[in-house]
Scaffold this motif. Sequence first.
Motif, PDB file in Angstrom:
ATOM      1  N   ALA A 125       1.010  -1.300   0.167  1.00 57.60           N
ATOM      2  CA  ALA A 125       0.351  -0.027  -0.005  1.00 57.60           C
ATOM      3  C   ALA A 125       0.256   1.634   0.106  1.00 57.60           C
ATOM      4  O   ALA A 125       1.035   2.387   1.157  1.00 57.60           O
ATOM      5  CB  ALA A 125      -1.037   0.681   1.316  1.00 57.60           C
ATOM      6  N   PRO A 126       1.576   1.283  -1.064  1.00 67.15           N
ATOM      7  CA  PRO A 126       2.592   2.728  -1.056  1.00 67.15           C
ATOM      8  C   PRO A 126       2.310   3.867  -1.241  1.00 67.15           C
ATOM      9  O   PRO A 126       0.527   3.861  -1.796  1.00 67.15           O
ATOM     10  CB  PRO A 126       3.179   2.678  -2.155  1.00 67.15           C
ATOM     11  CG  PRO A 126       2.839   1.688  -3.299  1.00 67.15           C
ATOM     12  CD  PRO A 126       1.865   1.091  -2.274  1.00 67.15           C
ATOM     13  N   VAL A 151      13.096   1.332  -9.234  1.00 64.10           N
ATOM     14  CA  VAL A 151      11.817   0.933  -8.346  1.00 64.10           C
ATOM     15  C   VAL A 151      12.330   1.757  -6.856  1.00 64.10           C
ATOM     16  O   VAL A 151      12.889   1.849  -5.917  1.00 64.10           O
ATOM     17  CB  VAL A 151      11.080  -0.631  -7.580  1.00 64.10           C
ATOM     18  CG1 VAL A 151       9.980  -0.333  -7.088  1.00 64.10           C
ATOM     19  CG2 VAL A 151      11.664  -1.336  -8.829  1.00 64.10           C
ATOM     20  N   LEU A 152      11.155   2.373  -6.659  1.00 66.40           N
ATOM     21  CA  LEU A 152      11.245   3.871  -5.415  1.00 66.40           C
ATOM     22  C   LEU A 152       9.318   2.988  -4.799  1.00 66.40           C
ATOM     23  O   LEU A 152       8.760   3.233  -5.829  1.00 66.40           O
ATOM     24  CB  LEU A 152      10.668   5.491  -5.223  1.00 66.40           C
ATOM     25  CG  LEU A 152      10.990   6.210  -4.691  1.00 66.40           C
ATOM     26  CD1 LEU A 152      11.605   5.712  -3.968  1.00 66.40           C
ATOM     27  CD2 LEU A 152      10.467   7.622  -5.032  1.00 66.40           C
ATOM     28  N   ILE A 153       9.788   2.739  -3.541  1.00 68.16           N
ATOM     29  CA  ILE A 153       8.721   1.923  -2.509  1.00 68.16           C
ATOM     30  C   ILE A 153       8.695   3.663  -1.840  1.00 68.16           C
ATOM     31  O   ILE A 153       9.322   3.398  -0.979  1.00 68.16           O
ATOM     32  CB  ILE A 153       8.118   1.246  -2.774  1.00 68.16           C
ATOM     33  CG1 ILE A 153       8.688   0.286  -3.882  1.00 68.16           C
ATOM     34  CG2 ILE A 153       7.202   0.819  -1.836  1.00 68.16           C
ATOM     35  CD1 ILE A 153       8.559  -1.303  -3.611  1.00 68.16           C
ATOM     36  N   VAL A 154       7.327   4.275  -1.132  1.00 66.43           N
ATOM     37  CA  VAL A 154       7.306   4.994   0.069  1.00 66.43           C
ATOM     38  C   VAL A 154       6.548   4.167   0.597  1.00 66.43           C
ATOM     39  O   VAL A 154       5.617   4.592   0.158  1.00 66.43           O
ATOM     40  CB  VAL A 154       7.378   6.503  -0.363  1.00 66.43           C
ATOM     41  CG1 VAL A 154       6.998   7.421   1.156  1.00 66.43           C
ATOM     42  CG2 VAL A 154       8.513   6.969  -1.257  1.00 66.43           C
ATOM     43  N   SER A 155       6.653   3.729   2.181  1.00 70.61           N
ATOM     44  CA  SER A 155       5.152   2.699   2.421  1.00 70.61           C
ATOM     45  C   SER A 155       5.608   2.379   4.052  1.00 70.61           C
ATOM     46  O   SER A 155       6.320   2.505   4.553  1.00 70.61           O
ATOM     47  CB  SER A 155       5.284   1.650   2.066  1.00 70.61           C
ATOM     48  OG  SER A 155       3.922   0.611   2.267  1.00 70.61           O
ATOM     49  N   PRO A 156       4.630   2.745   4.179  1.00 73.68           N
ATOM     50  CA  PRO A 156       4.327   2.560   5.511  1.00 73.68           C
ATOM     51  C   PRO A 156       4.571   0.996   6.142  1.00 73.68           C
ATOM     52  O   PRO A 156       5.112   1.455   7.241  1.00 73.68           O
ATOM     53  CB  PRO A 156       2.730   3.271   6.012  1.00 73.68           C
ATOM     54  CG  PRO A 156       1.857   3.462   5.620  1.00 73.68           C
ATOM     55  CD  PRO A 156       3.010   3.638   4.069  1.00 73.68           C
ATOM     56  N   ALA A 157       4.277   0.070   5.138  1.00 73.88           N
ATOM     57  CA  ALA A 157       4.422  -1.043   6.127  1.00 73.88           C
ATOM     58  C   ALA A 157       6.552  -1.212   6.395  1.00 73.88           C
ATOM     59  O   ALA A 157       6.833  -2.151   6.552  1.00 73.88           O
ATOM     60  CB  ALA A 157       4.688  -2.394   4.647  1.00 73.88           C
ATOM     61  N   PHE A 158       7.428  -0.149   6.012  1.00 75.08           N
ATOM     62  CA  PHE A 158       8.205  -0.342   6.045  1.00 75.08           C
ATOM     63  C   PHE A 158       8.719   0.781   7.473  1.00 75.08           C
ATOM     64  O   PHE A 158      10.087   0.201   8.290  1.00 75.08           O
ATOM     65  CB  PHE A 158       9.352   0.431   5.289  1.00 75.08           C
ATOM     66  CG  PHE A 158       8.995  -0.433   3.414  1.00 75.08           C
ATOM     67  CD1 PHE A 158       8.705  -1.561   3.269  1.00 75.08           C
ATOM     68  CD2 PHE A 158       8.933   0.376   2.704  1.00 75.08           C
ATOM     69  CE1 PHE A 158       9.139  -1.617   2.147  1.00 75.08           C
ATOM     70  CE2 PHE A 158       8.826   0.553   1.265  1.00 75.08           C
ATOM     71  CZ  PHE A 158       8.899  -1.403   1.689  1.00 75.08           C
ATOM     72  N   THR A 165       9.879   4.958   4.488  1.00 79.46           N
ATOM     73  CA  THR A 165       9.013   5.779   4.720  1.00 79.46           C
ATOM     74  C   THR A 165       8.520   6.623   4.877  1.00 79.46           C
ATOM     75  O   THR A 165       8.772   7.590   4.197  1.00 79.46           O
ATOM     76  CB  THR A 165       8.740   5.304   6.280  1.00 79.46           C
ATOM     77  OG1 THR A 165       9.820   6.079   6.780  1.00 79.46           O
ATOM     78  CG2 THR A 165       9.605   4.214   7.024  1.00 79.46           C
ATOM     79  N   PRO A 166       6.912   7.281   4.958  1.00 78.30           N
ATOM     80  CA  PRO A 166       6.459   8.367   4.186  1.00 78.30           C
ATOM     81  C   PRO A 166       7.693   9.281   5.081  1.00 78.30           C
ATOM     82  O   PRO A 166       8.069  10.851   4.657  1.00 78.30           O
ATOM     83  CB  PRO A 166       5.216   8.354   5.045  1.00 78.30           C
ATOM     84  CG  PRO A 166       4.939   6.586   4.777  1.00 78.30           C
ATOM     85  CD  PRO A 166       6.485   6.245   5.129  1.00 78.30           C
TER      86      PRO A 166
END
Length: 104
Positions: free
Chosen positions: A21-22, A54-61, A94-95
């Motif tokens: 859920a990025p 790939v850039l992923i910004v996610s609270p999952a991290f 992370t965000p």
Amino acid sequence: MEQQATGRAGRIERIIREHLAPVELRIHDDSARHAHHVHVRDNGVQAGESHYNVLIVSPAFDQMGRVQRSRMVHDLLAEEFAGGMHALSLVLRTPHEQARMDAA
């Protein structure tokens, strides 16, 4: 409405969106720069489907270190690697970390 990517990039996007859920996701196919690699020539991997940034910004991290984040994404994309993806360059934040980068 955003147009969804197709092929391998589309599958990568779907998997990442479904599991992480990025809040930001950028997928760049960098395969053309690597078309001369022996792996591409010898294994028949089609240009355009082997190398990605790939850039992923996610609270999952949250609460995860860099290695744990990377392992998670590699595990999620294991089928893509088995199907011919050769290289994946990852920026995983992370965000909060992204906000600090944007402010700098």
